[in-house]
Motif scaffolding. Structure first.
Motif, short mmCIF file in Angstrom:
data_model
loop_
_atom_site.label_atom_id
_atom_site.label_comp_id
_atom_site.label_asym_id
_atom_site.label_seq_id
_atom_site.Cartn_x
_atom_site.Cartn_y
_atom_site.Cartn_z
N ASP A 1 0.89 9.01 1.00
CA ASP A 1 0.68 8.05 2.09
C ASP A 1 1.97 7.27 2.32
O ASP A 1 2.52 6.69 1.38
CB ASP A 1 -0.46 7.11 1.73
N TYR A 2 2.48 7.30 3.55
CA TYR A 2 3.79 6.70 3.85
C TYR A 2 3.81 5.20 3.60
O TYR A 2 4.84 4.63 3.26
CB TYR A 2 4.19 7.00 5.30
N LEU A 3 2.66 4.51 3.74
CA LEU A 3 2.64 3.06 3.64
C LEU A 3 2.49 2.59 2.19
O LEU A 3 3.30 1.82 1.68
CB LEU A 3 1.50 2.49 4.49
N THR A 4 1.45 3.09 1.52
CA THR A 4 1.14 2.58 0.17
C THR A 4 1.82 3.40 -0.94
O THR A 4 1.83 2.97 -2.09
CB THR A 4 -0.37 2.64 -0.07
N LYS A 5 2.36 4.59 -0.59
CA LYS A 5 2.99 5.51 -1.54
C LYS A 5 1.98 6.11 -2.52
O LYS A 5 2.37 6.72 -3.52
CB LYS A 5 4.13 4.84 -2.32
N VAL B 1 -1.98 -6.19 3.62
CA VAL B 1 -3.20 -6.19 2.82
C VAL B 1 -3.36 -4.85 2.09
O VAL B 1 -3.66 -4.80 0.88
CB VAL B 1 -4.43 -6.47 3.69
N LEU B 2 -3.14 -3.76 2.82
CA LEU B 2 -3.27 -2.43 2.23
C LEU B 2 -2.28 -2.22 1.09
O LEU B 2 -2.62 -1.69 0.03
CB LEU B 2 -3.07 -1.36 3.30
N VAL B 3 -1.04 -2.66 1.29
CA VAL B 3 -0.01 -2.50 0.26
C VAL B 3 -0.36 -3.33 -0.97
O VAL B 3 -0.22 -2.89 -2.11
CB VAL B 3 1.38 -2.88 0.82
N MET C 1 -2.25 -3.46 -6.57
CA MET C 1 -3.22 -3.90 -7.56
C MET C 1 -3.85 -2.70 -8.27
O MET C 1 -4.03 -2.71 -9.50
CB MET C 1 -4.29 -4.77 -6.89
N LEU C 2 -4.21 -1.66 -7.52
CA LEU C 2 -4.81 -0.46 -8.12
C LEU C 2 -3.84 0.22 -9.10
O LEU C 2 -4.24 0.71 -10.17
CB LEU C 2 -5.21 0.54 -7.03
N LEU C 3 -2.55 0.23 -8.76
CA LEU C 3 -1.55 0.87 -9.63
C LEU C 3 -1.39 0.13 -10.95
O LEU C 3 -0.92 0.71 -11.93
CB LEU C 3 -0.20 0.94 -8.91
N GLN C 4 -1.78 -1.16 -10.97
CA GLN C 4 -1.72 -1.92 -12.21
C GLN C 4 -2.88 -1.57 -13.14
O GLN C 4 -2.82 -1.84 -14.34
CB GLN C 4 -1.71 -3.41 -11.92
#
Length: 528
Positions: A374-378, A423-425, A430-433
């Motif tokens: 995903d280009y925005l959130t990676k 907000v999405l980023v 947070m999920l990556l943590q």
């Protein structure tokens, strides 16, 4: 097998003698006939193998004339009694055998049998010499026989053509004359011919040499096998040699090496048993190896015992579909394995080309990454999840969490899409943590998926959902107090070994719908 008719000339008045001789059987491959004339002076003895002169019938003055007229290898026998002993005393040196009258049957027959045996041995020896001459003269390689002093006893026609001399000129002569080279020139050159003869004489075994000789003003390279010749007592009496001219082949190898060295990539050539025969300098430079560590060794010696790395462990070996890749910290090499076939189409070896595809590899990986990220959130995107679901069967105890941001459309409508992107980023960070990146997917818009493996029971996915809700409140919602955002979660778990990802996804989606209905900002676990 050959057949020979021996003419045996007899000058005698004694019929007993012919009777005795007829009682002797001929040798294998031979027959004989007896010829006699009353007047020896008029007899034609040419072509007769044995000449028997009984001096009861032959005048003594004929001895010398008969000896001169006979064939070189004809055997002359004299028959004498007490009255003719003076003739024997004068001419004994011209006779090969002497028979004394009265004839003893056993002695005459034994003597005649011995003469026939000598004639057969001579015929066999001449035939064997013909065999040897025909064989060595039919071969394109140089062949020679020398005595222990180095004089050439026999050479073949190829040897003569090479040195531009006849067999008569060569036989009995030494190395310097035959090759038209001076001792001083020999000493200053790279010739080893004489030294190799000494090695063979001393070691008393066949040896292989690379030798340089001067032929017609130019130098030629030979692969030479030299062997000792032993007499019946086991003593070395000379040497024999077999030389193959490899000058053109070595020139071809030089040209091949020039070509291989000029190519822009590393090359390794092996024989049909996969033993290394050639590597170029680029190969040595890239893999930091010495040629002595490779030449003559198996390709496997280039690898470590696991086969997953090169021996130095600087390169990882990966098999990517149909390709083999060598990967280091800074370079990627693609290995091309091409079969080398001989003129009959039979495998003769392999050539391995190590082509640098570093830029191509990284560019391809970037394209693959872009296509699946995903280009925005990676995070991984929907396509990445679909590929994963298609290629990977769900294992037992796999859980899928679907998370959807509540009231996200209002953020976009009231504060613009840039605020919505922030907000999405923030949610993705947070999920990556909490989870490994390979477990996270943005499915599009404000919907996310989390895959959990080996969860055991439903407690683990429930705890993870609780972490998401708590983390969202602490790390995302607090950053955007002007909004009314929250997160709803649907959970499904695979308890059926025959279930597929599609069914799991549907169950998680239904659980997410129940979360929305329950007032949002909660999670629901799908139940049958």
């Amino acid at each position: 097998m050959y057949q020979r008719l021996l003419n045996i000339f007899m000058a005698t008045r004694n019929p007993q003698l012919e009777t005795l001789l007829r009682g002797v059987p001929p040798q294998e491959g031979f027959s004989h006939q007896f010829i006699g004339r009353p007047d020896i002076a008029e007899a034609d003895i040419k072509g007769c193998a044995v000449i028997i002169l009984d001096f009861d019938a032959v005048a003594p003055e004929c001895v010398a004339k008969i000896h001169d007229a006979k064939d070189e290898y004809a055997i002359m026998i004299g028959c004498f009694d007490a009255g003719s002993f003076p003739v024997l005393a004068e001419w004994h040196h011209l006779f090969d055998q002497v028979w004394i009258r009265p004839f003893s049957e056993d002695r005459v027959q034994a003597s005649f049998l011995g003469i026939l045996g000598r004639l057969k041995e001579r015929e066999d020896a001449l035939l064997n010499r013909k065999y040897l001459d025909t064989l060595i003269d039919s071969l394109p390689e140089l062949i020679w026989f020398k005595d222990a002093r180095g004089a050439h006893l026999k050479v073949n026609s190829s040897f003569c053509r090479t040195v531009n001399k006849t067999k008569e000129q060569i036989e009995g002569r030494g190395h310097y004359y035959i090759w038209d080279i001076e001792p001083d020139e020999y000493a200053q050159g790279e010739y080893i011919c004489l030294e190799s003869e000494e090695i063979v004489l001393n070691k008393k075994e066949t040896c292989l040499f690379d030798e340089t000789v001067k032929c017609g003003g130019e130098l030629r390279k030979f692969k030479t096998y030299k062997s000792p010749i032993f007499d019946t007592d086991g003593e070395v009496i000379g040497t024999t040699g077999f030389a193959h001219d490899v000058t053109d082949l070595q020139n071809l190898m030089i040209e091949l090496n020039i070509l291989i060295e000029s190519l822009p990539f590393a090359i390794m050539v092996t024989d049909k048993e996969n033993k290394v025969t050639i590597v170029n300098q680029k190969f040595i430079d890239i893999f930091v190896l010495d040629r002595s560590e490779l030449i003559g060794k198996s390709v496997d010696s280039f690898l470590n015992e696991t086969g997953n790395y090169t021996r130095s462990k600087r390169w990882i070996i990966e098999h990517d579909e149909d390709d083999t890749l060598l990967i280091s910290k800074s370079r990627i090499l693609k290995v091309h394995d091409e079969n080398l076939l001989d003129i009959f189409g039979v495998l003769a070896g392999h050539i391995y080309l190590f082509v640098d595809i570093t830029l191509e590899y990284h560019h391809r990986n970037k394209l693959v990454s872009d296509a699946n990220t995903d280009y925005l959130t990676k995070l991984n995107n929907r396509r990445s999840l679909q590929d994963f679901m298609r290629k990977t069967p769900p294992l037992p105890d796999t859980a899928l969490l679907l998370a959807d941001l509540d009231n996200f459309k209002e953020v976009n409508d009231q504060y613009g899409h840039e605020e919505g992107d922030r907000v999405l980023v923030a949610f993705a960070d947070m999920l990556l943590q909490i989870f490994p990146a390979e477990n996270l997917f943005r499915l599009g818009g404000d919907e996310f998926a989390i895959l959990l493996h080996n969860v055991g029971d439903s407690n683990m996915p429930r705890q993870c959902a609780g972490q998401i809700l708590a983390g969202f409140a602490e790390k995302v919602a607090c950053k955007f107090p002007h909004t009314n955002i929250s997160v709803s979660i649907g959970i499904a778990m695979d308890n059926d070994k025959d279930e597929n990802f599609g069914e799991l996804f549907k169950k998680a989606d239904m659980a997410l719908y129940e979360s929305k209905k329950a007032g949002k900002n909660v999670y629901k676990f799908w139940n049958r």
